[in-house]
Design an enzyme around this catalytic site. Structure first.
Site, PDB file in Angstrom:
ATOM      1  N   HIS A  16       0.858  -1.180   0.000  1.00  0.00           N
ATOM      2  CA  HIS A  16       0.000   0.000   0.000  1.00  0.00           C
ATOM      3  C   HIS A  16       0.897   1.233   0.000  1.00  0.00           C
ATOM      4  CE1 HIS A  16      -3.925  -1.892   0.822  1.00  0.00           C
ATOM      5  NE2 HIS A  16      -3.180  -2.822   1.400  1.00  0.00           N
ATOM      6  N   CYS A  17       0.648   2.134  -0.944  1.00  0.00           N
ATOM      7  CA  CYS A  17       1.390   3.388  -1.054  1.00  0.00           C
ATOM      8  C   CYS A  17       0.375   4.506  -0.879  1.00  0.00           C
ATOM      9  CB  CYS A  17       2.049   3.498  -2.429  1.00  0.00           C
ATOM     10  SG  CYS A  17       3.056   2.067  -2.859  1.00  0.00           S
TER      11      CYS A  17
END
Length: 144
Positions: free
Chosen positions: A108-109
């Protein structure tokens, strides 16, 4: 040994470009990146390996896995720097079983703020129970 791809895995389908509904933001021989379909932040991208790896629990303290996670993080950082240059806070990490939603490793960014704000709870460490692990912390674990 991990399977190269799994036919029923939606992320494997995306990595192979078998789905036409997902716009890829980045693609190379190791990873692909795309927008999260249920974003939790101003910008929320996922970076996944092309090879099917189920979860962080399948990674080992070895150069190959360390290099992959490091590359995933570099891709995510580059994308957020490009697409959210004014965001002053980023988070990068993985959900650990049983808190992961798809059994295909995905980073997850997040370019904050969280939208809505309560979603930050999903990206918290739960200590010995797992929860969310920051990419840098996972890299420390995997360093050969």
């Amino acid at each position: 040994m991990m399977a190269a791809t799994t036919a029923s895995c939606i992320f494997c389908q995306i990595a192979r470009s078998s789905t036409t509904t997902t716009t890829l933001l980045h693609t190379d021989e190791k990873v692909v990146a795309f927008r999260d379909i249920n974003p939790s932040a101003f910008r929320h991208y996922l970076v996944i390996p092309v090879e099917h790896i189920a979860t962080v629990k399948d990674l080992q303290r070895r150069t190959e896995d360390y290099s992959l996670v490091s590359h995933m993080l570099n891709v995510g950082q580059t994308l957020l720097s490009r697409d959210a240059p004014n965001s002053i806070q980023h988070r990068f990490g993985f959900h650990q079983p049983p808190f992961n939603s798809v059994n295909h490793l995905h980073l997850h960014c997040l370019a904050l703020p969280y939208i809505p704000r309560w979603k930050r709870v999903k990206y918290s460490s739960l200590g010995p129970l797992g929860g969310f692990i920051e990419a840098e912390k996972l890299l420390e674990r995997l360093k050969p």
